[in-house]
Scaffold this motif. Structure first.
Motif, PDB file in Angstrom:
ATOM      1  N   LEU A 196      32.279  52.224  10.129  1.00 33.47           N
ATOM      2  CA  LEU A 196      32.105  50.929  10.791  1.00 33.47           C
ATOM      3  C   LEU A 196      32.004  51.115  12.301  1.00 33.47           C
ATOM      4  CD1 LEU A 196      31.957  47.887  10.882  1.00 33.47           C
ATOM      5  CD2 LEU A 196      34.454  47.786  10.655  1.00 33.47           C
ATOM      6  N   LEU A 197      32.829  51.980  12.852  1.00 37.62           N
ATOM      7  CA  LEU A 197      32.797  52.208  14.298  1.00 37.62           C
ATOM      8  C   LEU A 197      31.413  52.693  14.741  1.00 37.62           C
ATOM      9  CD1 LEU A 197      34.307  52.271  16.976  1.00 37.62           C
ATOM     10  CD2 LEU A 197      35.057  54.592  16.421  1.00 37.62           C
ATOM     11  N   GLU A 198      30.823  53.598  13.980  1.00 39.58           N
ATOM     12  CA  GLU A 198      29.494  54.099  14.343  1.00 39.58           C
ATOM     13  C   GLU A 198      28.453  52.989  14.266  1.00 39.58           C
ATOM     14  OE1 GLU A 198      28.563  57.567  12.059  1.00 39.58           O
ATOM     15  OE2 GLU A 198      30.070  58.813  13.078  1.00 39.58           O
ATOM     16  N   GLU A 199      28.569  52.112  13.274  1.00 44.91           N
ATOM     17  CA  GLU A 199      27.632  50.981  13.185  1.00 44.91           C
ATOM     18  C   GLU A 199      27.780  50.040  14.377  1.00 44.91           C
ATOM     19  OE1 GLU A 199      24.994  50.075  11.011  1.00 44.91           O
ATOM     20  OE2 GLU A 199      25.260  52.249  10.834  1.00 44.91           O
ATOM     21  N   LEU A 200      29.014  49.822  14.794  1.00 45.11           N
ATOM     22  CA  LEU A 200      29.239  48.961  15.962  1.00 45.11           C
ATOM     23  C   LEU A 200      28.628  49.579  17.215  1.00 45.11           C
ATOM     24  CD1 LEU A 200      32.971  47.886  15.414  1.00 45.11           C
ATOM     25  CD2 LEU A 200      30.889  46.706  14.684  1.00 45.11           C
ATOM     26  N   ILE A 201      28.749  50.891  17.361  1.00 48.01           N
ATOM     27  CA  ILE A 201      28.161  51.558  18.528  1.00 48.01           C
ATOM     28  C   ILE A 201      26.639  51.480  18.462  1.00 48.01           C
ATOM     29  CG2 ILE A 201      27.894  53.757  19.735  1.00 48.01           C
ATOM     30  CD1 ILE A 201      30.614  52.371  20.140  1.00 48.01           C
ATOM     31  N   ARG A 202      26.065  51.638  17.284  1.00 43.78           N
ATOM     32  CA  ARG A 202      24.605  51.486  17.154  1.00 43.78           C
ATOM     33  C   ARG A 202      24.171  50.080  17.549  1.00 43.78           C
ATOM     34  NH1 ARG A 202      25.686  54.438  12.207  1.00 43.78           N
ATOM     35  NH2 ARG A 202      25.051  56.625  12.475  1.00 43.78           N
ATOM     36  N   ALA A 203      24.952  49.092  17.135  1.00 42.04           N
ATOM     37  CA  ALA A 203      24.645  47.711  17.547  1.00 42.04           C
ATOM     38  C   ALA A 203      24.747  47.584  19.059  1.00 42.04           C
ATOM     39  CB  ALA A 203      25.597  46.734  16.858  1.00 42.04           C
ATOM     40  N   ALA A 205      21.731  48.808  20.911  1.00 33.86           N
ATOM     41  CA  ALA A 205      20.546  47.949  20.818  1.00 33.86           C
ATOM     42  C   ALA A 205      20.469  46.922  21.939  1.00 33.86           C
ATOM     43  CB  ALA A 205      20.534  47.227  19.462  1.00 33.86           C
ATOM     44  N   ALA A 206      21.511  46.844  22.767  1.00 33.90           N
ATOM     45  CA  ALA A 206      21.498  45.895  23.886  1.00 33.90           C
ATOM     46  C   ALA A 206      20.414  46.276  24.893  1.00 33.90           C
ATOM     47  CB  ALA A 206      22.865  45.883  24.578  1.00 33.90           C
ATOM     48  N   ALA A 207      20.020  45.298  25.701  1.00 33.10           N
ATOM     49  CA  ALA A 207      19.074  45.575  26.788  1.00 33.10           C
ATOM     50  C   ALA A 207      19.649  46.634  27.709  1.00 33.10           C
ATOM     51  CB  ALA A 207      18.791  44.291  27.562  1.00 33.10           C
ATOM     52  N   THR A 208      18.772  47.489  28.232  1.00 37.61           N
ATOM     53  CA  THR A 208      19.186  48.539  29.158  1.00 37.61           C
ATOM     54  C   THR A 208      18.116  48.704  30.214  1.00 37.61           C
ATOM     55  OG1 THR A 208      19.602  50.928  29.384  1.00 37.61           O
ATOM     56  CG2 THR A 208      18.327  50.242  27.475  1.00 37.61           C
ATOM     57  N   SER A 209      18.520  48.755  31.470  1.00 38.66           N
ATOM     58  CA  SER A 209      17.573  48.804  32.579  1.00 38.66           C
ATOM     59  C   SER A 209      16.703  50.053  32.498  1.00 38.66           C
ATOM     60  CB  SER A 209      18.340  48.790  33.902  1.00 38.66           C
ATOM     61  OG  SER A 209      17.452  48.867  34.992  1.00 38.66           O
ATOM     62  N   SER A 210      15.382  49.859  32.405  1.00 38.78           N
ATOM     63  CA  SER A 210      14.410  50.963  32.380  1.00 38.78           C
ATOM     64  C   SER A 210      14.715  51.989  31.290  1.00 38.78           C
ATOM     65  CB  SER A 210      14.349  51.662  33.746  1.00 38.78           C
ATOM     66  OG  SER A 210      13.984  50.749  34.750  1.00 38.78           O
ATOM     67  N   HIS A 211      15.403  51.560  30.231  1.00 41.89           N
ATOM     68  CA  HIS A 211      15.772  52.433  29.108  1.00 41.89           C
ATOM     69  C   HIS A 211      16.655  53.598  29.564  1.00 41.89           C
ATOM     70  CE1 HIS A 211      14.552  54.513  25.118  1.00 41.89           C
ATOM     71  NE2 HIS A 211      15.352  53.498  24.865  1.00 41.89           N
ATOM     72  N   VAL A 212      17.401  53.376  30.652  1.00 42.88           N
ATOM     73  CA  VAL A 212      18.271  54.430  31.189  1.00 42.88           C
ATOM     74  C   VAL A 212      19.445  54.708  30.251  1.00 42.88           C
ATOM     75  CG1 VAL A 212      19.798  55.023  33.119  1.00 42.88           C
ATOM     76  CG2 VAL A 212      17.585  53.981  33.567  1.00 42.88           C
ATOM     77  N   GLN A 213      19.978  53.674  29.602  1.00 42.52           N
ATOM     78  CA  GLN A 213      21.095  53.810  28.659  1.00 42.52           C
ATOM     79  C   GLN A 213      22.292  54.494  29.337  1.00 42.52           C
ATOM     80  OE1 GLN A 213      19.599  54.690  24.432  1.00 42.52           O
ATOM     81  NE2 GLN A 213      17.925  55.507  25.706  1.00 42.52           N
ATOM     82  N   ALA A 214      22.698  53.914  30.452  1.00 43.77           N
ATOM     83  CA  ALA A 214      23.696  54.545  31.319  1.00 43.77           C
ATOM     84  C   ALA A 214      25.119  54.190  30.912  1.00 43.77           C
ATOM     85  CB  ALA A 214      23.433  54.155  32.771  1.00 43.77           C
ATOM     86  N   CYS A 215      25.452  54.433  29.656  1.00 48.00           N
ATOM     87  CA  CYS A 215      26.801  54.136  29.164  1.00 48.00           C
ATOM     88  C   CYS A 215      27.227  55.212  28.188  1.00 48.00           C
ATOM     89  CB  CYS A 215      26.825  52.768  28.483  1.00 48.00           C
ATOM     90  SG  CYS A 215      28.441  52.331  27.784  1.00 48.00           S
ATOM     91  N   ALA A 265      28.785  46.819  25.688  1.00 51.67           N
ATOM     92  CA  ALA A 265      30.113  46.459  25.192  1.00 51.67           C
ATOM     93  C   ALA A 265      30.116  45.082  24.538  1.00 51.67           C
ATOM     94  CB  ALA A 265      31.122  46.508  26.327  1.00 51.67           C
ATOM     95  N   GLN A 266      29.394  44.131  25.128  1.00 52.48           N
ATOM     96  CA  GLN A 266      29.388  42.800  24.541  1.00 52.48           C
ATOM     97  C   GLN A 266      28.677  42.792  23.179  1.00 52.48           C
ATOM     98  OE1 GLN A 266      31.252  40.523  25.371  1.00 52.48           O
ATOM     99  NE2 GLN A 266      30.511  38.752  24.247  1.00 52.48           N
ATOM    100  N   ASN A 267      27.633  43.610  23.039  1.00 53.76           N
ATOM    101  CA  ASN A 267      27.024  43.751  21.711  1.00 53.76           C
ATOM    102  C   ASN A 267      28.031  44.301  20.712  1.00 53.76           C
ATOM    103  OD1 ASN A 267      24.418  42.839  22.326  1.00 53.76           O
ATOM    104  ND2 ASN A 267      23.453  44.579  21.301  1.00 53.76           N
ATOM    105  N   VAL A 268      28.789  45.314  21.129  1.00 50.25           N
ATOM    106  CA  VAL A 268      29.824  45.878  20.251  1.00 50.25           C
ATOM    107  C   VAL A 268      30.842  44.810  19.877  1.00 50.25           C
ATOM    108  CG1 VAL A 268      31.742  47.528  20.122  1.00 50.25           C
ATOM    109  CG2 VAL A 268      29.544  48.244  21.086  1.00 50.25           C
ATOM    110  N   ALA A 269      31.258  44.005  20.850  1.00 51.46           N
ATOM    111  CA  ALA A 269      32.255  42.964  20.600  1.00 51.46           C
ATOM    112  C   ALA A 269      31.765  41.960  19.565  1.00 51.46           C
ATOM    113  CB  ALA A 269      32.602  42.258  21.906  1.00 51.46           C
ATOM    114  N   VAL A 270      30.537  41.499  19.733  1.00 52.64           N
ATOM    115  CA  VAL A 270      30.004  40.500  18.802  1.00 52.64           C
ATOM    116  C   VAL A 270      29.822  41.107  17.416  1.00 52.64           C
ATOM    117  CG1 VAL A 270      28.040  38.989  18.323  1.00 52.64           C
ATOM    118  CG2 VAL A 270      28.922  39.181  20.654  1.00 52.64           C
ATOM    119  N   ALA A 271      29.315  42.333  17.362  1.00 53.43           N
ATOM    120  CA  ALA A 271      29.157  42.998  16.069  1.00 53.43           C
ATOM    121  C   ALA A 271      30.508  43.155  15.376  1.00 53.43           C
ATOM    122  CB  ALA A 271      28.484  44.357  16.263  1.00 53.43           C
TER     123      ALA A 271
END
Length: 243
Positions: free
Chosen positions: A26-33, A36-46, A116-122
């Motif tokens: 479940l944790l891995e699914e939440l991280i995948r969700a 999927a959040a928006a990310t500036s220039s696809h940098v994925q800086a998290c 993080a907010q995507n993870v929270a909602v998921a």
């Protein structure tokens, strides 16, 4: 409203958790969700640190001001703004990388919050409760050392995840009229005054214990002292020079 909107509007911070782990699957699914959040220039800086070690959890709970649920929740995550990975990736292509720009700090922090907010909602959609832990910024150096964070990475906040062991009320929010403005910024004092009445009634009757306060009164500790003045020096030390 549709179920997604109703879920979003039903958010509560959960601070008491059942003695039940959150599965790795479940944790891995939440991280995948989250990814999927928006990310500036696809940098994925998290980057996200799943803190499993009980001693490390107890230490973070202490750094965060004695928040015991950091140690007792089903899973504890630390969300980190990470400019190390993308800048080094660009560097490996031969780019002459410029580090430490203020925009880098903003991009990484915003990316982290969105994820993080995507993870929270998921998580809430799966019946979990969550609580953000901004208190890790009380001592970000200690948290960074504990988690062995490298330069150009800093801990933005933690998140408790787990199955709720209490049922707190949904905390009211400001009227939409105070938030949604048209064409220009307009004064919202009347809406704030009305909201103070709403929050006074909420605090007097809430399940977690009554108190005699308003929204405006609760803001006082945030603005009558210099809040976490160490953060600027810390961020510069981490490589976010804010040029």
């Amino acid at each position: 409203m549709n179920p997604t909107i109703e879920l979003l509007k039903s958010h509560r911070s959960i601070r008491k958790f059942a003695d039940r782990p959150v599965s790795r699957e479940l944790l891995e699914e939440l991280i995948r969700a989250g990814q999927a959040a928006a990310t500036s220039s696809h940098v994925q800086a998290c980057s996200v640190i799943h803190v499993k070690n009980p001693e490390k959890r107890a230490a973070i709970a202490d750094y965060a001001g004695g928040q015991g649920y950091v140690a007792s929740c089903g899973a504890f995550l630390v969300f980190c703004a990470d400019m190390k990975r993308p800048t080094e990736a660009a560097e490996r292509t031969g780019a002459r990388v410029v580090r430490g720009m203020t925009e880098h700090l903003l991009v990484a922090t915003v990316d982290t919050a969105l994820m993080a907010q995507n993870v929270a909602v998921a998580a809430e959609s799966e019946g979990l409760g969550i609580c953000y832990i901004g208190g890790i910024r009380n001592d970000p150096r200690a948290v960074s050392d504990l988690l062995e964070l490298p330069q150009h990475v800093y801990p933005v906040f933690g998140m408790c995840l787990g199955y709720p062991a209490h049922d707190p009320d949904v905390k009211p929010r400001l009227p939409v009229e105070a938030i949604l403005k048209e064409d220009r910024y307009t004064d919202d004092r009347e809406w704030v005054e009305a909201f103070d009445d709403t929050m006074h009634a909420y605090y007097r009757s809430r399940k977690g214990g009554p108190k005699d306060s308003t929204w405006s009164q609760n803001l006082t500790p945030l603005f009558d002292t210099k809040l976490r003045p160490h953060m600027r020096e810390f961020l510069v030390e981490r490589g976010f020079e804010m040029k």
